[in-house]
Scaffold this active site. Structure first.
Site, PDB file in Angstrom:
ATOM      1  N   ASP A  67       0.840  -1.186   0.077  1.00 52.72           N
ATOM      2  CA  ASP A  67       0.043   0.005  -0.101  1.00 52.72           C
ATOM      3  C   ASP A  67       0.774   1.310   0.133  1.00 52.72           C
ATOM      4  O   ASP A  67       2.012   1.114   0.073  1.00 52.72           O
ATOM      5  CB  ASP A  67      -0.925  -0.150   1.127  1.00 52.72           C
ATOM      6  N   ASN A 136      -7.354  -0.460  14.359  1.00 54.72           N
ATOM      7  CA  ASN A 136      -8.497  -0.307  13.974  1.00 54.72           C
ATOM      8  C   ASN A 136      -9.078  -1.558  13.298  1.00 54.72           C
ATOM      9  O   ASN A 136     -10.106  -1.850  12.655  1.00 54.72           O
ATOM     10  CB  ASN A 136      -9.134   0.714  13.005  1.00 54.72           C
ATOM     11  N   HIS A 138      -7.445  -2.966  10.508  1.00 51.35           N
ATOM     12  CA  HIS A 138      -7.022  -2.847   9.211  1.00 51.35           C
ATOM     13  C   HIS A 138      -6.040  -3.628   8.687  1.00 51.35           C
ATOM     14  O   HIS A 138      -5.032  -3.877   9.427  1.00 51.35           O
ATOM     15  CB  HIS A 138      -6.954  -1.178   8.497  1.00 51.35           C
ATOM     16  N   GLU A 143      -9.895  -0.459   5.271  1.00 43.55           N
ATOM     17  CA  GLU A 143     -10.256  -0.021   6.676  1.00 43.55           C
ATOM     18  C   GLU A 143     -11.655  -0.686   7.080  1.00 43.55           C
ATOM     19  O   GLU A 143     -12.244  -1.354   5.891  1.00 43.55           O
ATOM     20  CB  GLU A 143     -10.650   1.396   6.269  1.00 43.55           C
TER      21      GLU A 143
HETATM   22  C1  F6R Z   1       1.476  -0.592   6.194  1.00 47.55           C
HETATM   23  C2  F6R Z   1       0.207  -1.311   6.354  1.00 47.55           C
HETATM   24  C3  F6R Z   1      -0.611  -0.968   7.618  1.00 47.55           C
HETATM   25  C4  F6R Z   1       0.218  -1.484   8.643  1.00 47.55           C
HETATM   26  C5  F6R Z   1      -0.553  -1.561  10.188  1.00 47.55           C
HETATM   27  C6  F6R Z   1       0.251  -1.783  11.254  1.00 47.55           C
HETATM   28  O1  F6R Z   1       2.184  -0.852   4.900  1.00 47.55           O
HETATM   29  O2  F6R Z   1      -0.099  -2.092   5.411  1.00 47.55           O
HETATM   30  O3  F6R Z   1      -1.825  -1.693   7.314  1.00 47.55           O
HETATM   31  O4  F6R Z   1       0.691  -3.035   8.674  1.00 47.55           O
HETATM   32  O5  F6R Z   1      -1.157  -0.108   9.959  1.00 47.55           O
HETATM   33  O6  F6R Z   1       1.230  -0.862  11.499  1.00 47.55           O
HETATM   34  P1  F6R Z   1       2.385  -0.923  12.338  1.00 47.55           P
HETATM   35  O7  F6R Z   1       3.057  -2.212  12.015  1.00 47.55           O
HETATM   36  O8  F6R Z   1       3.268   0.359  12.206  1.00 47.55           O
HETATM   37  O9  F6R Z   1       1.863  -1.082  13.719  1.00 47.55           O
END
Ligand code: F6R
Length: 242
Positions: A67, A136, A138, A143
């Site tokens: 992403d 959340n 995701h 989302e």
């Molecule tokens: C980032 C992504 C997000 C993260 C998620 C957790 O490329 O796809 O979905 O994996 O927000 O983020 P961290 O690992 O920073 O807690």
């Protein structure tokens, strides 16, 4: 779905890096898709160490970025592209012609999505997808409320994502949209690793693994995947009841 609880972030990262290395040894032209962020950071560091120590050739692999923040250029240290360049590409011999990251500055993000879908189909699908989970629930920028039936798409970001996301940036940054692979890509990936560490992820992990499978908590989709492994540390596992 398989669940493995590790002592700490280091141990789970070691195992995740090992899985990537083993896949590439078996299938040198593997299609890899990784998330960026705090969770996979140590996996990337250990992947670099192991790949160098074992002289692993990654030049035939295809690398797909999960992403990107719409409107954030790759030179910005908070972008996913910056993460991959710094943590992975500059240390390993991925071939630049086999690296596919979303162009977050594209005039036509919809076209970007179509092109990314095509890259995945033309390369025979994703062999290994490694994802984290947001506060959340995701995955990528899928989302809460998103359909399980979408490929790459542009997402309006949830308030939790835009506020938690500030941690990646040196200064306060306006974040509104993300461009992301969809959950249909996850379901169609041959193998998925979902990683989580730390006590702050304990509640979301409990809901994802023991609550309802629902698009209100996208990470719960991991239980629908027949070849997925959830790799978490003891802190992230602390609220699991079973
Ligand atoms: C980032 C992504 C997000 C993260 C998620 C957790 O490329 O796809 O979905 O994996 O927000 O983020 P961290 O690992 O920073 O807690």
């Amino acid at each position: 779905m398989q669940l493995i609880v590790f002592k700490d972030h280091h141990d789970l990262s070691q195992q995740a890096a090992e899985e990537i290395i083993e896949l590439v040894k078996r299938k040198p032209g593997a299609v890899l898709c990784l998330a960026s962020g705090s969770t996979p950071l140590l996996t990337c560091e250990l992947l670099v160490q192991k790949a160098r120590a074992e002289n692993i050739d990654l030049s035939s692999c295809t690398f797909i970025g999960l992403d990107e923040w719409v409107g954030i250029p790759p030179e910005n240290e908070g972008s996913c592209a910056y993460f991959f360049h710094n943590q992975v590409f500059k240390h390993l011999n991925f071939s630049s012609s086999h690296i596919y990251l979303f162009n977050a500055l594209s005039d036509s993000p919809q076209q970007e999505c179509k092109e990314m879908d095509n890259v995945i189909f033309e390369n025979g699908g994703i062999d290994l997808m490694l994802v984290g989970v947001g506060m959340n629930g995701h995955i990528g920028f899928n989302e809460p409320g998103i359909s399980f039936d979408l490929y790459a798409h542009v997402a309006e970001l949830d308030e939790t994502t835009t506020s938690v996301g500030q941690k990646y940036f040196k200064e306060a940054t306006e974040l509104h949209q993300g461009i992301t692979l969809g959950l249909k890509h996850l379901l169609e990936s041959k193998k998925v690793l979902l990683l989580a560490n730390g006590s702050k992820k304990a509640a979301v992990i409990q809901k994802a693994l023991e609550g309802e499978i629902t698009n209100r908590l996208p990470a719960s989709i991991i239980r629908r995947h027949p070849n997925s492994t959830v790799m978490i540390d003891e802190e992230a596992a602390a609220m699991l009841k079973r």
